[in-house]
Design a protein around this motif. Structure first.
Motif, PDB file in Angstrom:
ATOM      1  N   GLN A  25     -12.039   5.685   2.367  1.00  0.00           N
ATOM      2  CA  GLN A  25     -11.050   6.077   1.366  1.00  0.00           C
ATOM      3  C   GLN A  25     -10.210   4.873   0.945  1.00  0.00           C
ATOM      4  OE1 GLN A  25     -10.644  10.267   3.792  1.00  0.00           O
ATOM      5  NE2 GLN A  25      -8.783   9.491   2.870  1.00  0.00           N
ATOM      6  N   TRP A  26     -10.886   3.726   0.783  1.00  0.00           N
ATOM      7  CA  TRP A  26     -10.176   2.475   0.521  1.00  0.00           C
ATOM      8  C   TRP A  26     -10.346   2.039  -0.931  1.00  0.00           C
ATOM      9  CZ3 TRP A  26      -6.974   0.433   4.129  1.00  0.00           C
ATOM     10  CH2 TRP A  26      -7.083   0.945   5.433  1.00  0.00           C
ATOM     11  N   ILE A  27      -9.274   1.484  -1.480  1.00  0.00           N
ATOM     12  CA  ILE A  27      -9.289   0.911  -2.821  1.00  0.00           C
ATOM     13  C   ILE A  27      -8.631  -0.473  -2.753  1.00  0.00           C
ATOM     14  CG2 ILE A  27      -9.344   3.080  -4.090  1.00  0.00           C
ATOM     15  CD1 ILE A  27      -6.075   1.253  -3.741  1.00  0.00           C
ATOM     16  N   CYS A  28      -8.665  -1.200  -3.851  1.00  0.00           N
ATOM     17  CA  CYS A  28      -7.937  -2.457  -3.960  1.00  0.00           C
ATOM     18  C   CYS A  28      -6.854  -2.303  -5.025  1.00  0.00           C
ATOM     19  CB  CYS A  28      -8.879  -3.601  -4.338  1.00  0.00           C
ATOM     20  SG  CYS A  28     -10.032  -4.068  -3.018  1.00  0.00           S
ATOM     21  N   ALA A  61     -13.688  -3.168   0.657  1.00  0.00           N
ATOM     22  CA  ALA A  61     -12.370  -3.461   0.091  1.00  0.00           C
ATOM     23  C   ALA A  61     -11.861  -4.815   0.584  1.00  0.00           C
ATOM     24  CB  ALA A  61     -11.392  -2.351   0.458  1.00  0.00           C
ATOM     25  N   LEU A  62     -12.064  -5.087   1.865  1.00  0.00           N
ATOM     26  CA  LEU A  62     -11.609  -6.367   2.414  1.00  0.00           C
ATOM     27  C   LEU A  62     -12.362  -7.540   1.803  1.00  0.00           C
ATOM     28  CD1 LEU A  62     -11.134  -5.519   6.208  1.00  0.00           C
ATOM     29  CD2 LEU A  62      -9.342  -6.164   4.578  1.00  0.00           C
ATOM     30  N   ASP A  63     -13.657  -7.379   1.585  1.00  0.00           N
ATOM     31  CA  ASP A  63     -14.449  -8.460   0.978  1.00  0.00           C
ATOM     32  C   ASP A  63     -13.909  -8.813  -0.410  1.00  0.00           C
ATOM     33  OD1 ASP A  63     -16.076  -8.718   3.145  1.00  0.00           O
ATOM     34  OD2 ASP A  63     -17.709  -7.493   2.340  1.00  0.00           O
ATOM     35  N   ARG A  66     -10.588 -10.656   0.037  1.00  0.00           N
ATOM     36  CA  ARG A  66     -10.734 -12.025   0.533  1.00  0.00           C
ATOM     37  C   ARG A  66     -11.255 -12.976  -0.536  1.00  0.00           C
ATOM     38  NH1 ARG A  66     -13.641  -9.401   5.601  1.00  0.00           N
ATOM     39  NH2 ARG A  66     -11.852  -9.034   6.972  1.00  0.00           N
ATOM     40  N   ARG A  67     -12.025 -12.442  -1.477  1.00  0.00           N
ATOM     41  CA  ARG A  67     -12.538 -13.289  -2.550  1.00  0.00           C
ATOM     42  C   ARG A  67     -11.452 -13.657  -3.554  1.00  0.00           C
ATOM     43  NH1 ARG A  67     -17.079  -9.740  -2.267  1.00  0.00           N
ATOM     44  NH2 ARG A  67     -16.341  -8.617  -4.121  1.00  0.00           N
ATOM     45  N   GLY A  68     -10.271 -13.099  -3.376  1.00  0.00           N
ATOM     46  CA  GLY A  68      -9.151 -13.431  -4.253  1.00  0.00           C
ATOM     47  C   GLY A  68      -9.085 -12.620  -5.518  1.00  0.00           C
TER      48      GLY A  68
END
Length: 483
Positions: A25-28, A61-63, A66-68
């Protein structure tokens, strides 16, 4: 409008409580004009966070973070998960870490995983529990258990546990002590409305907020037209032909949300909404086309007061509905109105096409009638099926009542998530939609309804299904097997 400093946080899977890692259930999110609009980590498109198809797992989401590409990640709270979040806003001094004493006491009582908000000025506490009904949030204490996403910084508050605890009873007690109760109808009847004469100064102040919202964001020309139609009494054009109250409640909700979004406090936003709508309705006292008097300015002074009070208070208590969220988070995706009228047209198109396909002796092949999902993947299916695709439903609906691109797609997804329709995948990338009361296709890989995937119904249940349909030829069976 409040500005938030942009700060990169060293977020990792290990800094997130284990119970949350198990939920996809993750978003950015990204800082934009003092807000944090959500994005789909996989498609990089700005999205409504309650749309389950835009969520991802934590690592995805973390990837992206991390890619900015983004300024942070967030977790979406839903009715299905056991979590609730308490957002303590503007209660911490970033340079010293000092927290407001009253809020610090509440955090200690909850005694569950807490972390510093991305701006450094607030605290987010996650618990297992539900927000008790009947309470409304205040400026620096907001409680949510669904239809909201919580940002994550990974900056754990050392004085709190690293796990999410069950704090149902504590949350009830805290809401009772610190949050106001939503007003009942009798209480609203006794509430004071702002003075009728707001003066030119308050009208110009309201216009400033409205200009900033409608032209300072990418809400799209259709959204502006929708707002202007309601403001100028063109109710029928927007699906409120026989529902002046519904149109005026919707307009009050929009205005109130616009003023809050611009930085007005709740009392100020309420006053601005009242005065600006009164000004607009006085300038244009009749609805267009039907010529009826707008209810806001109809009847005796007492009738006007009661109607305005009930309409304004109801709109304020319920302003965070789907239309407002889609406007506020639209980005460059030009959204449109999502009135009850539009939902009815989408449902009519869904049923009409499903019945037509079920009765057809030669239904179209899905390979030339793919949904947007299947078109993106380049897939398709050559098998024949008695159910329409999203694209066909949208095409039928737009002939009746034209909305902007993507609007009916969102409406169909909302209907499906609320249990009114089902979606089935056939083959590698073809999707069909059909009413929830209809049987699943025999060759479906899986079925999705109410935001969840499940296996298709057993063959025995499909064979027993026998729905009668009214047509020009009388009442007949609509079994898909009859094809």
């Amino acid at each position: 409008m409040k500005k938030y400093p942009i700060k990169r946080h060293n977020i990792s899977a290990e800094s997130v409580p284990k119970t949350l890692r198990e939920h996809n259930q993750w978003i950015c999110w990204r800082h934009e004009e003092g807000k944090k609009p959500p994005f789909d980590p996989e498609t990089n498109c700005k999205r409504n966070p309650i749309n389950t198809e835009t969520w991802s797992d934590l690592e995805t989401a973390l990837d992206s973070y991390r890619r900015g590409n983004y300024d942070g990640i967030g977790f979406v709270l839903t009715d299905e998960d056991p979590f609730a979040g308490v957002d303590f806003d503007d209660i911490r001094e970033p340079s010293t870490g000092d927290v407001d004493e009253k809020i610090e006491g509440i955090i200690k009582r909850l005694n569950s995983y807490s972390e510093v908000s991305p701006s450094g000025t607030g605290i987010h506490t996650l618990i297992q529990g539900e927000k008790p009904s009947g309470y409304t949030n205040i400026e620096n204490i907001e409680v949510y258990d669904s239809k909201q996403y919580f940002t994550f910084s990974g900056e754990h508050l050392e004085s709190t546990p690293k796990t999410i605890k069950d704090r149902r009873e504590e949350l009830i007690s805290i809401c009772e002590q610190h949050l106001p109760k939503k007003s009942t109808r009798n209480e609203r009847d006794r509430a004071e409305l702002p003075a009728d004469d707001g003066g030119e100064k308050i009208i110009e102040e309201a216009r400033g907020y409205i200009r900033d919202f409608l032209y300072g964001q990418e809400t799209g020309p259709r959204a502006r037209k929708y707002y202007n139609d309601l403001l100028n009494g063109r109710y029928a054009k927007r699906g409120f032909k026989n529902d002046r109250s519904g149109a005026e409640t919707t307009l009050c909700s929009f205005l109130y949300g616009i003023f809050l979004d611009g930085g007005a406090d709740r009392q100020q936003a309420r006053s601005l909404t009242y005065h600006y709508f009164t000004h607009a309705a006085t300038e244009n006292p009749y609805t267009k086309r039907s010529g009826e008097r707008r209810k806001w300015v109809a009847g005796s002074a007492d009738c006007q007061r009661n109607y305005r009070q009930n309409t304004l208070d109801y709109a304020i208590e319920n302003f965070e509905f789907e239309i407002w969220n889609l406007w506020r988070q639209s980005g460059n995706r030009k959204t449109n109105d999502y009135s009850e009228h539009a939902y009815e047209i989408a449902m009519d198109a869904l049923y009409e096409l499903t019945v037509a396909y079920s009765l057809s002796s030669n239904p179209p092949t899905l390979s030339i009638n793919m949904t947007p999902e299947s078109q993106e993947s380049g897939g398709g299916s050559s098998s024949e099926n008695p159910y329409p695709t999203m694209g066909e439903i949208v095409e039928r609906a737009r002939k009746e009542y034209e909305l902007s691109e993507g609007s009916y797609e969102n409406i169909l997804r909302n209907i499906r998530q609320k249990g009114g329709a089902k979606m089935a995948r056939i083959g590698s990338s073809t999707y069909v939609y059909y009413p929830a009361t209809y049987p699943d296709p025999a060759d479906a890989c899986y079925v999705k309804v109410e935001g969840k995937k499940r296996d298709p119904e057993p063959e025995s249940q499909r064979e027993e299904w026998n729905q009668e349909v009214m047509t020009d030829r009388g009442t007949i069976s609509a079994k898909p097997e009859s094809n």
